[in-house]
Design a protein around this motif. Structure first.
Motif, mmCIF file in Angstrom:
data_model
loop_
_atom_site.group_PDB
_atom_site.id
_atom_site.type_symbol
_atom_site.label_atom_id
_atom_site.label_comp_id
_atom_site.label_asym_id
_atom_site.label_seq_id
_atom_site.Cartn_x
_atom_site.Cartn_y
_atom_site.Cartn_z
ATOM 1 N N SER A 62 -10.667 -67.210 -20.766
ATOM 2 C CA SER A 62 -9.606 -66.223 -20.935
ATOM 3 C C SER A 62 -8.646 -66.398 -19.759
ATOM 4 O O SER A 62 -9.074 -66.341 -18.602
ATOM 5 N N LEU A 63 -7.350 -66.625 -20.063
ATOM 6 C CA LEU A 63 -6.364 -66.904 -19.023
ATOM 7 C C LEU A 63 -5.249 -65.870 -19.093
ATOM 8 O O LEU A 63 -4.638 -65.675 -20.156
ATOM 9 N N ASP A 64 -5.019 -65.210 -17.964
ATOM 10 C CA ASP A 64 -3.920 -64.250 -17.849
ATOM 11 C C ASP A 64 -2.761 -64.899 -17.120
ATOM 12 O O ASP A 64 -2.947 -65.499 -16.042
ATOM 13 N N VAL A 65 -1.565 -64.796 -17.698
ATOM 14 C CA VAL A 65 -0.342 -65.186 -17.010
ATOM 15 C C VAL A 65 0.167 -63.943 -16.281
ATOM 16 O O VAL A 65 0.376 -62.894 -16.897
ATOM 17 N N LEU A 66 0.371 -64.058 -14.969
ATOM 18 C CA LEU A 66 0.711 -62.910 -14.136
ATOM 19 C C LEU A 66 2.182 -62.932 -13.759
ATOM 20 O O LEU A 66 2.807 -63.997 -13.651
ATOM 21 N N ARG B 45 -23.122 -63.571 -14.734
ATOM 22 C CA ARG B 45 -21.673 -63.741 -14.640
ATOM 23 C C ARG B 45 -21.306 -65.208 -14.430
ATOM 24 O O ARG B 45 -21.796 -65.868 -13.513
ATOM 25 N N PRO B 46 -20.412 -65.760 -15.247
ATOM 26 C CA PRO B 46 -19.955 -67.145 -15.014
ATOM 27 C C PRO B 46 -19.207 -67.258 -13.690
ATOM 28 O O PRO B 46 -18.513 -66.334 -13.264
ATOM 29 N N TYR B 47 -19.353 -68.404 -13.055
ATOM 30 C CA TYR B 47 -18.612 -68.681 -11.823
ATOM 31 C C TYR B 47 -17.123 -68.826 -12.138
ATOM 32 O O TYR B 47 -16.743 -69.214 -13.254
ATOM 33 N N PRO B 48 -16.265 -68.567 -11.172
ATOM 34 C CA PRO B 48 -14.836 -68.835 -11.401
ATOM 35 C C PRO B 48 -14.596 -70.337 -11.530
ATOM 36 O O PRO B 48 -15.218 -71.134 -10.832
ATOM 37 N N PRO B 49 -13.707 -70.750 -12.435
ATOM 38 C CA PRO B 49 -13.372 -72.180 -12.512
ATOM 39 C C PRO B 49 -12.750 -72.670 -11.208
ATOM 40 O O PRO B 49 -12.461 -71.889 -10.296
ATOM 41 N N ALA B 50 -12.508 -73.973 -11.139
ATOM 42 C CA ALA B 50 -11.968 -74.577 -9.912
ATOM 43 C C ALA B 50 -10.898 -75.602 -10.282
ATOM 44 O O ALA B 50 -10.735 -75.977 -11.446
ATOM 45 N N GLN B 51 -10.162 -76.055 -9.264
ATOM 46 C CA GLN B 51 -9.219 -77.164 -9.372
ATOM 47 C C GLN B 51 -8.178 -76.940 -10.471
ATOM 48 O O GLN B 51 -7.963 -77.776 -11.355
ATOM 49 N N GLY B 52 -7.504 -75.776 -10.408
ATOM 50 C CA GLY B 52 -6.419 -75.525 -11.350
ATOM 51 C C GLY B 52 -5.242 -76.455 -11.108
ATOM 52 O O GLY B 52 -4.871 -76.726 -9.966
ATOM 53 N N ARG B 53 -4.632 -76.972 -12.193
ATOM 54 C CA ARG B 53 -3.489 -77.887 -12.100
ATOM 55 C C ARG B 53 -2.429 -77.476 -13.111
ATOM 56 O O ARG B 53 -2.735 -76.906 -14.170
ATOM 57 N N LEU B 54 -1.179 -77.795 -12.791
ATOM 58 C CA LEU B 54 -0.053 -77.485 -13.664
ATOM 59 C C LEU B 54 0.860 -78.708 -13.718
ATOM 60 O O LEU B 54 1.313 -79.201 -12.674
ATOM 61 N N VAL B 55 1.123 -79.209 -14.917
ATOM 62 C CA VAL B 55 1.965 -80.396 -15.112
ATOM 63 C C VAL B 55 3.042 -80.064 -16.142
ATOM 64 O O VAL B 55 2.742 -79.472 -17.197
ATOM 65 N N ARG B 56 4.305 -80.444 -15.860
ATOM 66 C CA ARG B 56 5.396 -80.208 -16.807
ATOM 67 C C ARG B 56 5.536 -81.422 -17.727
ATOM 68 O O ARG B 56 5.676 -82.562 -17.278
ATOM 69 N N LEU C 112 3.594 -70.915 -11.595
ATOM 70 C CA LEU C 112 2.950 -69.970 -12.491
ATOM 71 C C LEU C 112 1.736 -69.358 -11.791
ATOM 72 O O LEU C 112 0.879 -70.082 -11.285
ATOM 73 N N SER C 113 1.686 -68.030 -11.747
ATOM 74 C CA SER C 113 0.521 -67.322 -11.204
ATOM 75 C C SER C 113 -0.418 -66.985 -12.353
ATOM 76 O O SER C 113 0.016 -66.398 -13.364
ATOM 77 N N VAL C 114 -1.669 -67.350 -12.222
ATOM 78 C CA VAL C 114 -2.639 -67.190 -13.312
ATOM 79 C C VAL C 114 -3.952 -66.645 -12.775
ATOM 80 O O VAL C 114 -4.256 -66.750 -11.577
ATOM 81 N N ALA C 115 -4.728 -66.063 -13.661
ATOM 82 C CA ALA C 115 -6.128 -65.693 -13.417
ATOM 83 C C ALA C 115 -6.936 -66.290 -14.558
ATOM 84 O O ALA C 115 -6.732 -65.914 -15.725
ATOM 85 N N ILE C 116 -7.813 -67.235 -14.233
ATOM 86 C CA ILE C 116 -8.573 -67.958 -15.253
ATOM 87 C C ILE C 116 -10.035 -67.539 -15.164
ATOM 88 O O ILE C 116 -10.662 -67.651 -14.102
ATOM 89 N N HIS C 117 -10.592 -67.070 -16.277
ATOM 90 C CA HIS C 117 -11.987 -66.619 -16.340
ATOM 91 C C HIS C 117 -12.750 -67.478 -17.336
ATOM 92 O O HIS C 117 -12.239 -67.766 -18.430
ATOM 93 N N GLY D 128 -16.020 -63.696 -16.677
ATOM 94 C CA GLY D 128 -16.603 -63.973 -15.387
ATOM 95 C C GLY D 128 -15.595 -63.773 -14.276
ATOM 96 O O GLY D 128 -14.483 -63.274 -14.488
ATOM 97 N N ALA D 129 -15.975 -64.154 -13.055
ATOM 98 C CA ALA D 129 -15.059 -64.054 -11.920
ATOM 99 C C ALA D 129 -13.867 -64.983 -12.142
ATOM 100 O O ALA D 129 -13.988 -66.028 -12.777
ATOM 101 N N ALA D 130 -12.715 -64.584 -11.595
ATOM 102 C CA ALA D 130 -11.471 -65.283 -11.889
ATOM 103 C C ALA D 130 -11.104 -66.294 -10.814
ATOM 104 O O ALA D 130 -11.307 -66.057 -9.621
ATOM 105 N N LEU D 131 -10.561 -67.422 -11.249
ATOM 106 C CA LEU D 131 -9.802 -68.308 -10.374
ATOM 107 C C LEU D 131 -8.375 -67.775 -10.348
ATOM 108 O O LEU D 131 -7.664 -67.840 -11.358
ATOM 109 N N ARG D 132 -7.972 -67.200 -9.230
ATOM 110 C CA ARG D 132 -6.600 -66.681 -9.084
ATOM 111 C C ARG D 132 -5.815 -67.656 -8.240
ATOM 112 O O ARG D 132 -6.205 -67.972 -7.116
#
Length: 513
Positions: free
Chosen positions: A448-452, A401-412, A490-495, A504-508
């Motif tokens: 794979s990224l889910d927008v929640l 299983r891949p590790y969850p990603p890290a250091q999520g950022r959002l820029v407009r 934005l709430s996301v789950a990134i796999h 893999g496990a998600a960065l939520r």
């Protein structure tokens, strides 16, 4: 039939003597003996210049055993096999040296032998090469000499000795204190109840990769019983015959929580929470310097309410009562299990110390996720013996299983689009600090990224993106379609996605622009 040498080897290992030829005879002598001569550097033969020549080498500490496990025959337990351990309380050595001898020993004597073997390895990692003067003609291999080199006197035992006039010699360091256990007596102990036939504690662990050479899809097996005897594990497909899967040859430390464990920080020390733990009496958990913990000491797995194992480490172990410990100064969510922390993990949750005692199942990759029938019990007994237990279990192969990603950022952006980015993690060979980027452990880089709809665990998935780089643009049109207009968070789950394992496990996270 066996040779005299093979018969003597267990005695030599436990009672610390050796044999050498002297004057045409084979002489047996203890390793613990008084020095036969005292020499200085000036007494040694020089090959050139002034002063004696010598060469001292010292083995790497990491190559030494950190634990010696001695298996022997215990006459006080019906002549069953028993095992004792000696552990180093400091240093960087983590390897386990296993010694098995077909000898009847008292437990106290066995513990002393294990301790002596442990520190014998520490002392004897220093070796010496030199040429002795003709005045040492009477010395034999096995004799101890005191050499005063570089301002200090050190005892060395001669292991090889030439017959030339200038006698070329090889030696290893020795210390009488290593063998001091022989002056002690056996450890007294209360009478124990008759042993129960069977395996007292047994656990399957579907874990991340513990080593780069491990089989990623295979579960780990841990067993504990007292007195210890090896455990046979068998498996079968639905309706099929059982076949040998693995043999657990060493006892693991298996316990359970005696207090709830709450979530804590990951990626840094958790100095607030503590693990309150019950383990079988006689089992010892040790403290370790924080630097040794960072280098891999004191690792355990804790089964959380989600069914996932959290991998954690501890630096401080405090004995509260027989079989009861408090573990503090924790590293939580190790090996990509930061998403698995319980809130809380409740009393009674299984806890397994991850040591070399664990073995991996021989389950093939094709059996991953397939329900299999498992049986386990004392090695040597038939599988239909009442001492065997069984269960039907399926494993996902968490090591894949891949590790969850890290250091999520959002820029407009100026256009109103939202640009998301994150950092990839790896489950293989990601430790070296000099790496600019960790290796890609999967076949291809994919996410794979889910927008929640919101930050809650049960929030609906509004949109899913599949991308090949650790970034994507969530356009103003996407925002209008999903939320009716521009959003500031934005709430996301990134796999990260594996071709073999899938998501893999998600960065939520809830990210803010």
């Amino acid at each position: 039939m066996q040779t005299p040498r093979v018969s003597l080897d267990p005695l030599r290992a436990c009672f610390f003597f050796d044999a050498a030829e002297s004057a045409g005879r084979l002489v047996f002598a203890p390793l613990a003996r008084a020095p036969a001569a005292t020499l200085t550097a000036g007494d040694l033969v020089a090959r050139g210049g002034t002063g004696g020549d010598y060469r001292r080498t010292r083995g790497e500490e990491t190559a030494l055993p950190g634990v010696v496990a001695l298996t022997y025959i215990d006459p006080q337990r019906g002549y069953q096999s028993a095992s004792v351990e000696a552990r180093r309380v400091n240093g960087r050595a983590n390897a386990v040296q296993r010694v098995s001898v077909p000898l009847c020993l008292d437990e106290g004597a066995a513990r002393g032998i294990a301790r002596a073997l442990l520190y014998q390895g520490v002392v004897e990692r220093e070796q010496l090469g030199a040429t002795l003067p003709p005045s040492c003609l009477a010395l034999d291999a096995g004799d101890v000499v005191t050499l005063s080199l570089a301002g200090g006197g050190t005892d060395y035992r001669l292991t090889r000795l030439g017959l030339e006039l200038g006698r070329p010699a090889s030696a290893i360091r020795t210390d009488l204190a290593v063998y001091a256990y022989r002056d002690g007596t056996a450890t007294p102990r209360p009478a124990e109840p008759p042993p129960t036939v069977g395996v007292a504690l047994f656990r399957f662990l579907d874990l991340p990769l513990l080593r780069s050479d491990a089989v990623p899809h295979a579960p780990y097996l841990a067993a504990y019983t007292a007195p210890w005897s090896p455990v046979a594990v068998l498996r079968a497909t639905a309706g099929g015959a059982f076949e040998d899967d693995a043999t657990v040859g060493a006892r693991s430390i298996i316990g359970r929580l005696t207090a709830d464990l709450y979530p804590g920080p990951c990626g840094r020390w958790d100095r607030v929470n503590s693990v309150y733990l019950e383990v079988p009496r006689g089992v010892e958990l040790a403290s370790a310097p924080e630097v040794d913990v960072l280098n891999g000491a004191n690792v355990a797995a804790l089964l959380t309410p989600s069914g996932e194992w959290e991998v954690l480490q501890w630096a401080q172990a405090t004995l509260l009562a027989p079989g009861r410990y408090r573990l503090a100064t924790l590293l939580r969510g190790q090996l990509g299990t930061d998403f698995a922390l319980g809130s809380p993990t409740p009393i009674g949750a299984p806890f397994v110390v991850l040591t070399d005692a664990l073995v991996q199942s021989g389950m093939p990759l094709s059996a991953r996720t397939v329900p299999l029938a498992w049986r386990w019990g004392p090695l040597g007994r038939p599988q239909d013996d009442p001492s065997f237990a069984g269960a039907t279990l399926a494993f996902r192969g968490v090591g894949l299983r891949p590790y969850p990603p890290a250091q999520g950022r959002l820029v407009r952006a100026a256009s109103g689009d939202l640009v998301l980015s994150w950092v990839r993690r790896t489950r293989i060979d990601g430790d070296p600090w000099e790496q600019l980027e960790v290796p890609l452990a999967e076949e291809v880089e994919a996410y794979s990224l889910d927008v929640l709809a919101g930050p809650g665990a049960g929030a609906a998935v509004l949109r899913t993106f599949e991308v090949g780089t650790p970034a994507l643009t969530y356009t103003a049109a996407h925002q209008a379609a999903d939320f009716g207009g521009p959003v500031t968070s934005l709430s996301v789950a990134i796999h990260q996605v594996s071709a073999t394992y899938g998501r893999g496990a998600a960065l939520r996270a809830t990210l803010y622009a």
